[in-house]
Design a protein around this motif. Structure first.
Motif, PDB file in Angstrom:
ATOM      1  N   ARG A   1      -1.425  -5.468   3.625  1.00 28.86           N
ATOM      2  CA  ARG A   1      -1.746  -4.796   4.881  1.00 28.86           C
ATOM      3  C   ARG A   1      -2.854  -3.756   4.672  1.00 28.86           C
ATOM      4  NH1 ARG A   1      -0.251  -0.193   7.681  1.00 28.86           N
ATOM      5  NH2 ARG A   1      -0.302  -0.411   9.962  1.00 28.86           N
ATOM      6  N   ASP A   2      -2.703  -2.908   3.616  1.00 26.55           N
ATOM      7  CA  ASP A   2      -3.723  -1.893   3.375  1.00 26.55           C
ATOM      8  C   ASP A   2      -5.044  -2.527   2.954  1.00 26.55           C
ATOM      9  OD1 ASP A   2      -1.991   0.055   4.078  1.00 26.55           O
ATOM     10  OD2 ASP A   2      -1.910   1.070   2.151  1.00 26.55           O
TER      11      ASP A   2
ATOM     12  N   ARG B   1      -0.577   3.161   4.684  1.00 28.32           N
ATOM     13  CA  ARG B   1       0.766   3.566   4.286  1.00 28.32           C
ATOM     14  C   ARG B   1       0.760   4.906   3.562  1.00 28.32           C
ATOM     15  NH1 ARG B   1       3.623  -0.432   1.376  1.00 28.32           N
ATOM     16  NH2 ARG B   1       4.916   1.140   0.420  1.00 28.32           N
ATOM     17  N   ASP B   2      -0.328   5.224   2.822  1.00 28.17           N
ATOM     18  CA  ASP B   2      -0.409   6.477   2.098  1.00 28.17           C
ATOM     19  C   ASP B   2      -0.895   7.622   2.979  1.00 28.17           C
ATOM     20  OD1 ASP B   2      -0.228   7.795  -0.524  1.00 28.17           O
ATOM     21  OD2 ASP B   2      -2.382   8.073  -0.314  1.00 28.17           O
TER      22      ASP B   2
ATOM     23  N   GLU C   1      -2.747  12.617   3.675  1.00 27.56           N
ATOM     24  CA  GLU C   1      -1.790  12.292   4.720  1.00 27.56           C
ATOM     25  C   GLU C   1      -1.516  13.465   5.666  1.00 27.56           C
ATOM     26  OE1 GLU C   1      -0.175  12.512   1.222  1.00 27.56           O
ATOM     27  OE2 GLU C   1       1.904  12.728   1.792  1.00 27.56           O
TER      28      GLU C   1
ATOM     29  N   ILE D   1      -2.388   4.098  -2.887  1.00 28.21           N
ATOM     30  CA  ILE D   1      -0.976   3.766  -2.666  1.00 28.21           C
ATOM     31  C   ILE D   1      -0.182   4.394  -3.792  1.00 28.21           C
ATOM     32  CG2 ILE D   1       0.721   1.922  -2.475  1.00 28.21           C
ATOM     33  CD1 ILE D   1      -1.495   0.090  -1.494  1.00 28.21           C
TER      34      ILE D   1
ATOM     35  N   ASP E   1       6.467   4.632  -4.505  1.00 27.37           N
ATOM     36  CA  ASP E   1       6.860   4.060  -3.218  1.00 27.37           C
ATOM     37  C   ASP E   1       6.601   2.566  -3.180  1.00 27.37           C
ATOM     38  OD1 ASP E   1       7.550   6.588  -2.418  1.00 27.37           O
ATOM     39  OD2 ASP E   1       5.661   6.970  -1.376  1.00 27.37           O
TER      40      ASP E   1
ATOM     41  N   ASP F   1       9.425  -0.434  -2.546  1.00 28.86           N
ATOM     42  CA  ASP F   1       9.327  -1.439  -1.486  1.00 28.86           C
ATOM     43  C   ASP F   1       9.380  -2.855  -2.051  1.00 28.86           C
ATOM     44  OD1 ASP F   1       9.196   0.469   0.402  1.00 28.86           O
ATOM     45  OD2 ASP F   1       7.044   0.319   0.773  1.00 28.86           O
TER      46      ASP F   1
END
Length: 586
Positions: free
Chosen positions: A73-74, A115-116, A134, A201, A205, A209
């Protein structure tokens, strides 16, 4: 005297017959026991390979796709932003304030999708490194430093610029530990490298996942290229080794023998080469395991799935086998003669059932009975049911993760419409269908009038809410077969199915009215009258999309030049870039 001798002879004969019968029964029983041992040992081995092998392969495939999904995704988001026109326009004219604000605004939107929650961008011409995290700690101060070819920390950038176009991953090792996975996408324009954009990323985490929920008898490991275990999850255990300086175990230390270690090395090499990997039987910590290996190409890591057959079956095959041999050793000749009916025929049925499982038929339900063979039948039934249920769950989860990957690659997270990539692929698919039916497609290219002033006056969050509401209104006013998409920034595109000149003007008018009919009122924000400008054109048969977009963009420029808040239709019957006005603002 003679009577006594006859009695003694008869007693000797009886004793001799008893010995012979005993010996015969012992031989027959021993033969039966040896036959049963060989038969059931082979059956146990075939059961392990037939039942545990497919489960290990499915688990390895699931773990591999789960790892790839955590990154894809990223990667796709970074690839999208690397081709955004606003980014390319700014990076080629870095001093232009308006281009800078527009590009940083789009990067800020994308930051919230990563995500990050962070992004970075390096402009090749100046060497300027822009970054925000973030928390948005560097908003308004995104320029952090200038890269230097003599700084070892910047070597990654110069290798990236000199390489092939595309997106690449860089694993950042700090103080002996792995802290970040960086997604780096090359920005190109006019045939040359303009810079690099991407995100980071957090590896802890990421590994959390990737690790699938623990299942009975199944253990999953993620191993880097050096053989270091980065993540491990199984029943009753869970560990991650992402932190800098963390104590890390080697996967080969978990294997009991050098011969088994060589088998695992061969399986890893085969997986890295892209070939099919069959499960191998290894001993890990005193347990016999079936192991299958996958390769995460983007990280050059391996995922290893290890299946404990006894745990999957719920009970060991050795107990019913031992009881059966014990009974056979004490059986008489009559039991040996009846053995075929009560044992061997049922073993043949069990072997056939195992063959059915190996062929992919897991709907096995054999009559079990209450004896030792019945225990074996229950073991086979239990294995088949366990593999059927576990394989079904894995296949369902695989489909769900593949759907998530597709949605993340083809849809815009802010508006819910298709993104540029999704619009292009939908156009290529839809054009063949429409042209085969002797129809034509039409395209609208539109953007918000004075959108920069909206962002500057009300803030980026308000501007995002306006774009989201505009996407809803577009989707609501167009027909079911028409496709609405976010082209870039505040620019949208509409693909009109089976279009005519009259329909092109009609839908343009409906879109204009849907936007200006009532004010935009984002939650918690002020009412705002929003207008748009539209450029429209009919797409010629076999015309490339980029040509049609160019003509629609020329019509959009005419609409803006004529005062905005209107639609202009490109007239293909006129030469050059002549435009005929379509639906004018009231």
């Amino acid at each position: 005297m003679n009577g006594k001798r006859f009695g003694a002879l008869r007693a000797d004969l009886v004793r001799s017959l008893n010995v012979k019968v005993f010996v015969l029964m012992a031989v027959v029983s021993t033969g039966i026991a040896v036959t049963a041992l060989v038969s059931f040992s082979g059956l146990s081995e075939r059961t392990a390979l037939s039942v545990g092998g497919p489960l290990a392969e499915t688990q390895a495939l699931y773990d591999r796709d789960r790892g790839n999904e955590a990154l894809s995704r990223d990667i796709e988001l970074a690839r999208t932003i690397s081709g955004a026109p606003s980014i390319i326009e700014w990076i080629t004219d870095e001093a232009a304030e308006d281009k800078r604000n527009r590009a940083l605004g789009e990067l800020e939107q994308m930051r919230q999708a990563f995500r990050d929650g962070s992004y970075f961008l390096v402009a090749n011409a100046s060497g300027n490194y822009y970054f925000n995290d973030e928390k948005g700690s560097f908003s308004g101060q995104e320029l952090r430093y200038t890269i230097n070819p003599e700084n070892p920390r910047d070597e990654w950038y110069y290798r990236m610029i000199a390489g092939e176009p595309g997106c690449y991953l860089n694993v950042d090792n700090r103080d002996g530990g792995i802290a970040k996975v960086w997604v780096n996408c090359l920005i190109r324009g006019n045939g040359q490298a303009l810079g690099v954009v991407g995100t980071g990323i957090d590896l802890a985490d990421f590994l959390a996942d990737m690790a699938a929920p623990a299942r009975q008898g199944v253990e999953s490991l993620y191993v880097d290229a050096a053989g270091t275990v980065q993540a491990r999850r199984g029943e009753g255990q869970e560990s991650f080794s992402a932190a800098a300086g963390a104590q890390k175990a080697g996967v080969f230390q978990l294997i009991d023998s050098e011969a088994d270690r060589q088998l695992l090395r061969s399986a890893m090499e085969q997986a890295k080469a892209g070939g099919p990997t069959r499960p191998v039987s290894l001993s890990m910590g005193g347990r016999d395991m079936l192991v299958s290996v996958g390769h995460l190409k983007s990280l050059n890591w391996f995922n290893i799935a290890a299946v404990d057959i006894n745990a999957i079956a719920g009970q060991s095959l050795s107990r019913p086998l031992g009881l059966l041999i014990a009974v056979a050793m004490g059986a008489a000749l009559l039991i040996a003669l009846m053995f075929k009916f009560f044992v061997l025929d049922r073993v043949v049925k069990a072997a056939r059932a195992v063959a059915e499982v190996a062929a992919g038929n897991h709907d096995i339900a054999m009559k079990e009975g209450g004896d030792q063979i019945g225990s074996l039948m229950r073991s086979v039934n239990s294995m088949a049911a366990s593999v059927r249920d576990t394989t079904g769950r894995l296949e369902s989860e695989l489909r769900q993760h593949q759907e998530k990957m597709e949605n993340g690659a083809y849809f815009d997270p802010l508006t819910g419409l298709v993104n540029r990539r999704g619009f292009i692929e939908t156009f290529e698919h839809r054009r063949g269908i429409v042209e085969n039916a002797r129809g034509r497609l039409g395209i609208l290219l539109l953007d918000v009038d004075h959108f920069k002033a909206v962002n500057e006056g009300f803030g980026n969050a308000y501007g995002d809410a306006v774009l989201a509401e505009l996407g809803k209104r577009l989707d609501g006013v167009t027909r079911r077969l028409d496709i609405c998409g976010r082209w870039s920034g505040d620019e949208f595109a509409v693909l009109i199915d089976r279009c005519t000149p009259e329909l092109l003007a009609s839908i343009s008018h409906k879109v204009l009215e849907a936007v200006r009919a009532k004010p935009f009122h984002p939650a918690g924000g002020a009412n705002l009258r929003v207008t748009i400008s539209i450029g429209a054109c009919l797409i010629a048969p076999r015309e490339p999309l980029e040509h049609a977009v160019h003509r629609a963009d020329a019509a959009l420029a005419q609409a803006k030049a004529s005062g905005r808040n209107q639609a202009s239709v490109y007239d293909p019957s006129l030469a050059g870039e002549d435009i005929l006005d379509g639906t004018q603002a009231a």
